[in-house]
Design a protein around this motif. Structure first.
Motif, mmCIF file in Angstrom:
data_model
loop_
_atom_site.group_PDB
_atom_site.id
_atom_site.type_symbol
_atom_site.label_atom_id
_atom_site.label_comp_id
_atom_site.label_asym_id
_atom_site.label_seq_id
_atom_site.Cartn_x
_atom_site.Cartn_y
_atom_site.Cartn_z
ATOM 1 N N GLN A 68 -3.881 -3.978 3.218
ATOM 2 C CA GLN A 68 -3.881 -2.581 2.228
ATOM 3 C C GLN A 68 -5.105 -1.812 1.935
ATOM 4 O O GLN A 68 -4.296 -0.248 1.199
ATOM 5 C CB GLN A 68 -4.150 -3.704 1.193
ATOM 6 N N ALA A 69 -6.471 -1.885 2.530
ATOM 7 C CA ALA A 69 -7.701 -1.764 2.088
ATOM 8 C C ALA A 69 -7.266 -0.663 3.070
ATOM 9 O O ALA A 69 -8.091 0.576 2.898
ATOM 10 C CB ALA A 69 -8.868 -2.414 1.834
ATOM 11 N N ARG A 70 -6.756 -0.981 3.993
ATOM 12 C CA ARG A 70 -7.001 0.593 4.809
ATOM 13 C C ARG A 70 -6.309 0.713 5.058
ATOM 14 O O ARG A 70 -6.309 2.417 4.977
ATOM 15 C CB ARG A 70 -6.625 -0.424 6.559
ATOM 16 N N ALA A 119 0.752 -1.182 0.155
ATOM 17 C CA ALA A 119 0.712 -0.261 0.358
ATOM 18 C C ALA A 119 1.016 1.469 -0.044
ATOM 19 O O ALA A 119 0.743 2.444 -0.597
ATOM 20 C CB ALA A 119 -0.555 -0.119 1.247
ATOM 21 N N GLU A 137 -10.632 -8.099 -9.806
ATOM 22 C CA GLU A 137 -10.168 -6.914 -8.327
ATOM 23 C C GLU A 137 -9.637 -6.012 -8.578
ATOM 24 O O GLU A 137 -9.958 -5.101 -7.640
ATOM 25 C CB GLU A 137 -9.699 -7.866 -7.325
ATOM 26 N N SER A 138 -8.269 -6.215 -9.583
ATOM 27 C CA SER A 138 -7.422 -4.470 -9.837
ATOM 28 C C SER A 138 -7.511 -3.647 -9.934
ATOM 29 O O SER A 138 -7.668 -2.740 -10.544
ATOM 30 C CB SER A 138 -6.063 -5.456 -10.253
ATOM 31 N N ALA A 175 -4.938 2.301 1.909
ATOM 32 C CA ALA A 175 -5.072 2.677 0.928
ATOM 33 C C ALA A 175 -5.605 3.502 0.341
ATOM 34 O O ALA A 175 -5.187 5.235 -0.288
ATOM 35 C CB ALA A 175 -5.923 2.155 -0.023
ATOM 36 N N VAL A 204 -4.701 -8.116 2.451
ATOM 37 C CA VAL A 204 -5.747 -7.281 1.837
ATOM 38 C C VAL A 204 -6.732 -6.616 2.654
ATOM 39 O O VAL A 204 -6.576 -5.544 2.188
ATOM 40 C CB VAL A 204 -6.846 -8.803 1.250
ATOM 41 N N VAL A 205 -6.761 -6.909 4.288
ATOM 42 C CA VAL A 205 -7.388 -6.103 4.623
ATOM 43 C C VAL A 205 -6.941 -4.675 5.112
ATOM 44 O O VAL A 205 -7.311 -4.067 4.852
ATOM 45 C CB VAL A 205 -7.851 -6.583 6.440
#
Lengths: 271, 283
Positions: free
Chosen positions: A155-157, A86, B280-281, A159, A152-153
């Motif tokens: 990276q989303a946080r 991220a 997804e990307s 981003a 995933v979690v």
């Protein structure tokens, strides 16, 4: 709104399909009858039988310890990978790193399980470690699976555009390390905690990967349950279902509270 | 320097436990089954002599038992994904159009069974469907049937279990796509003379398409390798690849053939997996 009604019916049907088997399982846990899913009056005898079932309790305790270890490992690796993906725009092999960390998300369980087992066998042949297979190999496998979800979690946080905050901290004289510890890490905490919980429950629930990579000393709760279900249902399974639903409900409640805290905090930042 | 401190352990982990397993899996699939511990001869023998062969892959193609198990798994995964979309779409639509405050609760209701222990839920299906189960008990009690209906260990039971396990995977991406959609768009189409049905077909459905495809793939990919549900609820013949792979590994102890089945399954899933990652990307 005719379609609104179709949607509501669909929602009711779907939720009914999801919940009726679960609620029946829990309801019949309180039945005295020796045949599961037969009503024989209210009784807690199967909870007592569950508490006295040492094989099951032992497996459950092992599963919990493996899950806690795997989730912690997953949080460290997945957290680091999610952070790197991220925050560090371009570094050598970024695309490959992203692909590798996420791969367990899209691979069928039988493939992951078999390939990890073969890897442990090869590693032992080459280096002597890990010695045999059991709880440790299950922990390593579950840690790898869990890291994918944590990454995933996290990276989303991360981003969002909060990178500015770190830079502000550094402009005000903080070193990169201090900026990370005082700004970025607190931002990551809710995601790390949610990821930890996710990895923990995934590990507790996994039968397939664990069956492949485990050995005689590593019989987890799903393995015991699976062999019980293969032979036929017992009322103790219902009782266990009731206990787990309660625990899972509590855990999900906790996760939702964490996420809500995150959302409120997010609004406070104007994001 | 500091970056290396973080990146080196991550890379080491991923190379050891994600990249190496893929290579080793392919390697063992080229090897041969032997009597011993471990029960295989790797494709590269002592002194770096090549002793591998494509024999295991030839077996997969020549023996209908294996080839059919692969096709069967794809068919079961397609049925499961289609059913999950059919049931999941109206659910996702209703949740996306519910008042904001209620959406989180409804989503939690969709997800919570997912956290209650997958094997226990399959146990519930066994309790409902078997000969002495709840449904047959009710049917006999009401005099609808005299003998219990054979419900468990059928394709229907298996699909019901698969749908139960994978429905949330379809609802989430559908909800994500539909909740981003402005209902005003459909209203505008209707103001311009479209019937509600036409507005739905020409506005909502195309805009939800990425969510529909993602939902399909998110169910299809894991369902194709599924072992537990066919084993516990499905018929004892006509096995999908997950069960065949399991049997080869645990009962026949033919690790190389099991590895070849895993590679074949991966090859079949490469396209769906790549498509899913592209979606997804972009999202």
């Amino acid at each position: 709104m005719k379609r609104g009604r179709v949607g509501s019916w669909g929602l009711a049907l779907g939720l009914g399909f999801l919940w009726v088997p679960v609620l029946l399982l829990v309801g019949f846990a309180f039945s005295a009858d020796r045949i599961p899913f037969q009503w024989g009056g209210v009784s807690l005898r199967w909870f007592a039988a569950l508490a006295a079932n040492e094989r099951l309790i032992e497996a459950a305790w092992l599963s919990i310890r493996i899950a806690a270890g795997a989730a912690t490992l997953a949080m460290l690796i997945g957290g680091a990978a999610g952070f790197a993906l991220a925050r560090w725009g371009g570094f050598g092999g970024r695309v490959l790193l992203g692909g590798l960390i996420g791969a367990p998300l899209v691979l069928p369980e039988v493939v992951t399980g078999l390939s990890l087992l073969l890897t442990f066998v090869a590693l032992e042949a080459l280096t002597g470690w890990p010695e045999g297979r059991g709880a440790l190999t299950v922990l390593l496998a579950h840690g790898t699976l869990g890291a994918a979800y944590v990454a995933v979690v996290v990276q989303a946080r991360l981003a969002g555009g909060e990178r500015v905050l770190e830079e502000a901290a550094m402009d005000l004289g903080a070193g990169p390390f201090t900026a990370f510890c005082t700004v970025t890490l607190p931002l990551m905490v809710p995601a790390l905690a949610a990821g930890w919980l996710l990895a923990f429950t995934l590990s507790l629930d996994d039968l397939v990967v664990a069956s492949f990579v485990s050995g005689p000393e590593g019989t987890t709760l799903p393995m015991v349950l699976f062999s019980a279900l293969r032979l036929g249902l017992t009322p103790e399974v219902n009782a266990l279902g009731a206990v787990i639903l309660l625990l899972a409900g509590a855990l999900v409640g906790l996760a939702m509270l964490l996420l809500r805290a995150r959302r409120v905090e997010g609004q406070g930042e104007g994001g | 320097m500091r970056r290396l401190l973080i990146l080196v352990p991550v890379w080491a982990w991923l190379l050891a436990f994600v990249a190496a397993p893929a290579v080793i899996l392919l390697g063992i699939a080229l090897g041969q089954s032997t009597e011993g511990i471990p029960p295989f001869a790797p494709p590269v023998g002592p002194g770096l002599v090549w002793q591998g062969s494509l024999g295991n892959f030839a077996t997969l193609f020549e023996d209908e038992f294996y080839f059919d198990s692969l096709l069967r798994a794809l068919r079961i995964a397609t049925s499961t994904a289609a059913l999950a979309l059919l049931l999941g779409f109206p659910m996702a639509l209703a949740i996306a159009r519910a008042p904001r405050a209620r959406q989180a609760l409804l989503l939690a209701l969709v997800l919570l069974p997912f956290w209650t222990g997958f094997l226990l839920r399959m146990g519930a299906f066994i309790g409902l469907l078997r000969d002495q189960g709840l449904i047959n008990g009710l049917l006999i009690g009401l005099g609808v049937v005299q003998e219990p209906l054979p419900l468990l260990y059928t394709e229907g039971a298996m699909l019901a279990g698969m749908l139960h396990a994978y429905l949330p995977f379809a609802v989430l991406p559908l909800y994500a796509a539909l909740s981003r959609l402005d209902p005003v768009l459909e209203q505008a189409a209707m103001d311009l003379g479209a019937t509600p049905g036409a507005a739905f077909r020409t506005v909502t459905l195309p805009l939800a398409l990425p969510g529909i495809i993602a939902g399909f793939l998110l169910v299809f990919i894991p369902a194709a390798g599924e072992f537990v549900i066919p084993e516990l609820l499905g018929p004892s013949e006509a096995l999908p690849v997950g069960r065949v792979l399991w049997q080869e590994f645990f009962q026949n102890r033919d690790w190389p053939l099991a590895a070849a089945l895993a590679v074949a399954l991966l090859v079949l899933l490469i396209l769906p997996i790549r498509l899913f990652q592209r979606l997804e990307s972009r999202a």
